[in-house]
Scaffold this motif. Structure first.
Motif, PDB file in Angstrom:
ATOM      1  N   LEU A  25       0.756  -1.134  -0.118  1.00 20.21           N
ATOM      2  CA  LEU A  25      -0.135   0.027  -0.070  1.00 20.21           C
ATOM      3  C   LEU A  25       0.929   1.229   0.018  1.00 20.21           C
ATOM      4  N   ALA A  26       1.890   1.390   1.013  1.00 18.01           N
ATOM      5  CA  ALA A  26       2.704   2.280   1.107  1.00 18.01           C
ATOM      6  C   ALA A  26       3.496   2.773  -0.412  1.00 18.01           C
ATOM      7  N   ALA A  27       3.675   1.642  -1.129  1.00 18.64           N
ATOM      8  CA  ALA A  27       4.549   1.726  -2.385  1.00 18.64           C
ATOM      9  C   ALA A  27       3.735   2.192  -3.720  1.00 18.64           C
ATOM     10  N   THR A  28       2.218   2.140  -3.417  1.00 18.46           N
ATOM     11  CA  THR A  28       1.515   2.490  -4.527  1.00 18.46           C
ATOM     12  C   THR A  28       0.500   3.545  -4.210  1.00 18.46           C
ATOM     13  N   THR A  29       0.945   4.511  -3.106  1.00 19.83           N
ATOM     14  CA  THR A  29       0.027   5.537  -2.621  1.00 19.83           C
ATOM     15  C   THR A  29       0.851   6.785  -2.425  1.00 19.83           C
ATOM     16  N   ASP A  30       0.329   7.603  -2.689  1.00 15.08           N
ATOM     17  CA  ASP A  30       0.883   9.061  -2.573  1.00 15.08           C
ATOM     18  C   ASP A  30       0.771   9.534  -1.166  1.00 15.08           C
ATOM     19  N   PRO A  31       1.938   9.704  -0.330  1.00 16.76           N
ATOM     20  CA  PRO A  31       1.471   9.994   1.041  1.00 16.76           C
ATOM     21  C   PRO A  31       0.838  11.402   1.418  1.00 16.76           C
ATOM     22  N   LEU A  32       0.716  12.364   0.521  1.00 14.13           N
ATOM     23  CA  LEU A  32       0.381  13.643   0.720  1.00 14.13           C
ATOM     24  C   LEU A  32      -1.336  13.419   0.544  1.00 14.13           C
TER      25      LEU A  32
END
Length: 171
Positions: A20-27
């Protein structure tokens, strides 16, 4: 046995979180470029339209009000995009102020008007002012649309949407 099962569960959950972290924009919490690539693989061969959206005048927001206000505008723009789309569509942040929208089931010849209408709604809605604390911030938006023709590869479809965006910005 219970300990092994718990370890396997924890490992699987950790893998899901990393994915999920690898495919999601953190902002914004939207998908990122990797998420877009995955989505395009998932819909390979299906009828889709791609809308490439860019905020116009966004650099002046950061220059005038600072990056904190700019970040709020990016997040709010992403939320507006999501609110305009169907459940089967997806929004990805692919650059500082660039978004890609993948719409399913609107790419046949009779549906080019539908894709253009979606793009027009998006551009209009993103042109409405954003309120950040006591500041009203206005940016414009430009959009480029590409409809998948036959078995066109996703890379070509994205390239055509990007070219349409460049033409819209120029015009």
């Amino acid at each position: 046995m219970v300990g092994l099962a718990r370890l396997a569960f924890d490992n699987d959950e950790h893998r899901r979180q990393l994915e999920l972290a690898a495919t999601t924009d953190p902002l914004t919490g939207l998908g990122n470029r990797a998420g877009l690539a995955r989505r395009l693989r998932d819909v390979e061969g299906q009828h889709i339209s791609v809308l490439y959206v860019d905020l116009d005048g966004f650099k002046q927001v950061n220059d005038t009000y600072g990056h904190g206000v700019g970040d709020h505008v990016i997040v709010a723009a992403g939320q507006r995009l999501v609110s305009l789309l169907r459940e089967t569509d997806a929004v990805f942040r692919v650059g500082g102020d660039e978004f890609v929208v993948v719409c399913r089931d609107i790419s046949d010849a009779t549906s080019s008007d539908a894709a253009e209408q979606i793009a027009s709604r998006i551009v209009g809605r993103l042109g409405a002012p954003f309120r950040v604390d006591d500041v009203l911030v206005t940016v414009g938006a430009s959009g480029g649309v590409a409809l998948r023709s036959s078995d066109e590869h996703a890379t070509e479809l994205l390239r055509r949407a990007d070219l349409a965006l460049l033409r819209a910005k120029r015009d």
